[in-house]
Design an enzyme around this catalytic site. Sequence first.
Site, PDB file in Angstrom:
ATOM      1  CG  HIS A  92      -6.399   5.567   4.655  1.00 35.43           C
ATOM      2  ND1 HIS A  92      -6.140   4.395   5.324  1.00 35.43           N
ATOM      3  CD2 HIS A  92      -6.676   6.490   5.613  1.00 35.43           C
ATOM      4  CE1 HIS A  92      -6.256   4.609   6.633  1.00 35.43           C
ATOM      5  NE2 HIS A  92      -6.573   5.869   6.835  1.00 35.43           N
ATOM      6  CE1 TYR A 124      -2.377   1.817   5.630  1.00 34.54           C
ATOM      7  CE2 TYR A 124      -0.585   2.955   4.532  1.00 34.54           C
ATOM      8  CZ  TYR A 124      -1.932   2.640   4.630  1.00 34.54           C
ATOM      9  OH  TYR A 124      -2.833   3.165   3.728  1.00 34.54           O
ATOM     10  CG  ASN A 131      -7.081  -0.406  -1.226  1.00 32.61           C
ATOM     11  OD1 ASN A 131      -6.286   0.524  -1.134  1.00 32.61           O
ATOM     12  ND2 ASN A 131      -7.442  -1.144  -0.199  1.00 32.61           N
ATOM     13  CE  LYS A 154      -4.826   3.262   0.602  1.00 26.65           C
ATOM     14  NZ  LYS A 154      -4.952   1.793   0.867  1.00 26.65           N
ATOM     15  CD  GLU A 194      -5.637   6.772  10.064  1.00 27.89           C
ATOM     16  OE1 GLU A 194      -5.504   5.554  10.323  1.00 27.89           O
ATOM     17  OE2 GLU A 194      -6.545   7.217   9.336  1.00 27.89           O
TER      18      GLU A 194
HETATM   19  P1  IDP Z   1      -8.506  -0.653   4.823  1.00 26.88           P
HETATM   20  O1  IDP Z   1      -7.624   0.265   4.008  1.00 26.88           O
HETATM   21  O2  IDP Z   1      -9.768  -1.037   4.096  1.00 26.88           O
HETATM   22  O3  IDP Z   1      -8.774  -0.134   6.221  1.00 26.88           O
HETATM   23  P2  IDP Z   1      -6.621  -2.499   6.070  1.00 26.88           P
HETATM   24  O4  IDP Z   1      -6.925  -3.913   6.431  1.00 26.88           O
HETATM   25  O5  IDP Z   1      -6.488  -1.493   7.158  1.00 26.88           O
HETATM   26  O6  IDP Z   1      -7.709  -2.034   4.988  1.00 26.88           O
HETATM   27  O7  IDP Z   1      -5.276  -2.547   5.209  1.00 26.88           O
HETATM   28  C1  IDP Z   1      -4.561  -1.360   4.931  1.00 26.88           C
HETATM   29  C2  IDP Z   1      -4.108  -1.409   3.490  1.00 26.88           C
HETATM   30  O8  IDP Z   1      -3.188  -2.501   3.313  1.00 26.88           O
HETATM   31  C3  IDP Z   1      -5.221  -1.716   2.477  1.00 26.88           C
HETATM   32  O9  IDP Z   1      -5.977  -0.594   2.136  1.00 26.88           O
HETATM   33  C4  IDP Z   1      -4.431  -2.263   1.308  1.00 26.88           C
HETATM   34  O10 IDP Z   1      -3.774  -1.213   0.580  1.00 26.88           O
HETATM   35  C5  IDP Z   1      -3.375  -3.093   2.032  1.00 26.88           C
HETATM   36  N1  IDP Z   1      -3.833  -4.485   2.243  1.00 26.88           N
HETATM   37  C6  IDP Z   1      -4.748  -4.931   3.139  1.00 26.88           C
HETATM   38  N2  IDP Z   1      -4.925  -6.254   3.075  1.00 26.88           N
HETATM   39  C7  IDP Z   1      -4.090  -6.686   2.096  1.00 26.88           C
HETATM   40  C8  IDP Z   1      -3.811  -7.984   1.540  1.00 26.88           C
HETATM   41  O11 IDP Z   1      -4.360  -9.008   1.949  1.00 26.88           O
HETATM   42  N3  IDP Z   1      -2.877  -8.010   0.534  1.00 26.88           N
HETATM   43  C9  IDP Z   1      -2.257  -6.901   0.072  1.00 26.88           C
HETATM   44  N4  IDP Z   1      -2.480  -5.660   0.566  1.00 26.88           N
HETATM   45  C10 IDP Z   1      -3.394  -5.539   1.558  1.00 26.88           C
HETATM   46 MG    MG Z   2      -7.494   0.177   7.791  1.00 27.30          MG
END
Ligand code: IDP
Ligand code: MG
Length: 139
Positions: free
Chosen positions: A117, A51, A114, A11, A128
């Site tokens: 992905h 997303y 984070n 990312k 994807e």
């Molecule tokens: P993942 O990437 O571990 O699958 P997902 O729940 O699919 O997590 O969420 C997609 C992306 O959205 C996350 O990787 C992160 O960048 C962002 N995200 C998820 N939950 C939160 C949150 O509670 N606050 C802010 N950003 C979030």
């Molecule tokens: Mg996810």
Amino acid sequence: MATNRTFTMLKPDAVEKGHIGAILEKISASGFRIVAMKLTQMTVADAETFYAIHKERPFFPDLVQYMTRGPIVAAILEKDNAVEDFRTLIGATNPEDAAEGTIRKLYAESISENAVHGSDSDENAAIEGAFHFSGREKF
Ligand code: IDP
Ligand code: MG
């Protein structure tokens, strides 16, 4: 149907901090073969589509802004049990909860930024991967 491929993005935060090489090294050392890979940047429309499942979440506007603010590395990876093994390698969504040695524990700043992905299912890995790569870009 189970497949042996997953899809990843390094990312914008990971690219900005110069972590492309270290993360790719870890991915290769963990037994994943690179099927497709490129440096690219998502448009707002791209990120909203990618997303879409999160569009009702309060963090959605910030997520789209983050994911479009700079280049990413998109890649398709191959390994037995690729989806599950890659989720294990990257660690929990929130780096505070991620296991020691995982990519998010090592390189992620926060739950929102984070670093990486990883697809959450074989079906989404195929969707994807097809979103980012044409047939001619896969090896
Ligand atoms: P993942 O990437 O571990 O699958 P997902 O729940 O699919 O997590 O969420 C997609 C992306 O959205 C996350 O990787 C992160 O960048 C962002 N995200 C998820 N939950 C939160 C949150 O509670 N606050 C802010 N950003 C979030
Ligand atoms: Mg996810």
